[in-house]
Design an enzyme around this catalytic site. Structure first.
Site, PDB file in Angstrom:
ATOM      1  N   SER A  19       0.823  -1.221   0.000  1.00  0.00           N
ATOM      2  CA  SER A  19       0.000   0.000   0.000  1.00  0.00           C
ATOM      3  C   SER A  19       0.852   1.262   0.000  1.00  0.00           C
ATOM      4  O   SER A  19       0.322   2.360  -0.143  1.00  0.00           O
ATOM      5  CB  SER A  19      -0.952   0.002   1.203  1.00  0.00           C
ATOM      6  OG  SER A  19      -0.229   0.032   2.424  1.00  0.00           O
ATOM      7  N   ASP A  88      10.224   1.986  10.841  1.00  0.00           N
ATOM      8  CA  ASP A  88       9.513   1.212   9.823  1.00  0.00           C
ATOM      9  C   ASP A  88       9.238  -0.203  10.321  1.00  0.00           C
ATOM     10  O   ASP A  88       9.891  -0.682  11.247  1.00  0.00           O
ATOM     11  CB  ASP A  88      10.341   1.164   8.534  1.00  0.00           C
ATOM     12  CG  ASP A  88       9.519   0.732   7.333  1.00  0.00           C
ATOM     13  OD1 ASP A  88       8.327   1.107   7.257  1.00  0.00           O
ATOM     14  OD2 ASP A  88      10.065   0.029   6.456  1.00  0.00           O
ATOM     15  N   GLU A  89       8.276  -0.867   9.680  1.00  0.00           N
ATOM     16  CA  GLU A  89       7.897  -2.250  10.006  1.00  0.00           C
ATOM     17  C   GLU A  89       7.659  -2.417  11.500  1.00  0.00           C
ATOM     18  O   GLU A  89       8.099  -3.370  12.135  1.00  0.00           O
ATOM     19  CB  GLU A  89       8.960  -3.241   9.505  1.00  0.00           C
ATOM     20  CG  GLU A  89       9.183  -3.201   8.006  1.00  0.00           C
ATOM     21  CD  GLU A  89       8.007  -3.684   7.166  1.00  0.00           C
ATOM     22  OE1 GLU A  89       7.004  -4.186   7.737  1.00  0.00           O
ATOM     23  OE2 GLU A  89       8.078  -3.564   5.930  1.00  0.00           O
TER      24      GLU A  89
END
Length: 191
Positions: A19, A88-89
């Site tokens: 996304s 991130d992640e």
């Protein structure tokens, strides 16, 4: 969106795989760097798909990152003056990441976190829902369903081309070889 705050704040970028979450985190980091802000980026050590020392989007954009095993290590690295802390992640971190992000925001930092809001089963992927709740700004992105082209809010895990079962392990680091974006209608998770 970027009103002046006297304290810090948390921005959460979330959605399904493919996304554009990492892409959006990289975009916000680059804008900060362009504005001469001091930025530090973190990623979990489990995410070794493209690079150990960079956040890399699926389309190849990247930014340098510090690889950490536990969320508490982030606090150890934030010793000098930074304006932006990007992570991130975030779904791969322990639940202490919520307290770490909150502490950093309370200390005056702009904290940007990016991660999956649901696992491959369509179940909320902790700690992201809790991070969404404590964030000042939440951006939920959608991909495009690989079956029909509709907006995708789910991540389909495939094992040799077959949908993974509900009781399969939740964490399996992978990219296009293991996952596809799917809409609600085409997301399949056999029991």
């Amino acid at each position: 969106m970027y009103e002046h705050y006297h304290s810090g704040w948390i921005e959460c970028v979330t959605g399904s795989m493919f996304s554009g979450k990492s892409e959006e985190l990289i975009r916000r980091v680059r804008r900060g760097l362009f504005a001469k802000q001091k930025v530090i980026v973190f990623k979990p050590s489990i995410d070794d798909r493209y690079s150990e020392l960079e956040v890399v989007s699926h389309n190849g954009n990247k930014v340098e990152a510090v690889n950490v095993h536990h969320s508490s290590e982030i606090l150890e690295h934030v010793k000098e003056a930074h304006d932006i802390i990007a992570i991130d992640e975030v779904q791969f971190f322990d639940n202490d990441i919520v307290g770490v992000a909150t502490q950093l925001a309370e200390e005056g930092y702009r904290v940007i976190v990016a991660g999956l809001d649901m696992d491959f089963r369509g179940v909320p992927f902790e700690p992201v829902p809790e991070l969404m709740a404590v964030s000042e700004h939440v951006t939920k992105l959608q991909a495009v369903c690989s079956v029909c082209g509709a907006p995708s809010s789910r991540t389909q895990r495939l094992i040799d081309g077959v949908p993974a079962k509900f009781d399969d392990p939740i964490i399996l680091v992978g990219a296009k070889e293991s996952y596809e974006p799917r809409c609600r209608e085409h997301h399949v998770v056999p029991k």
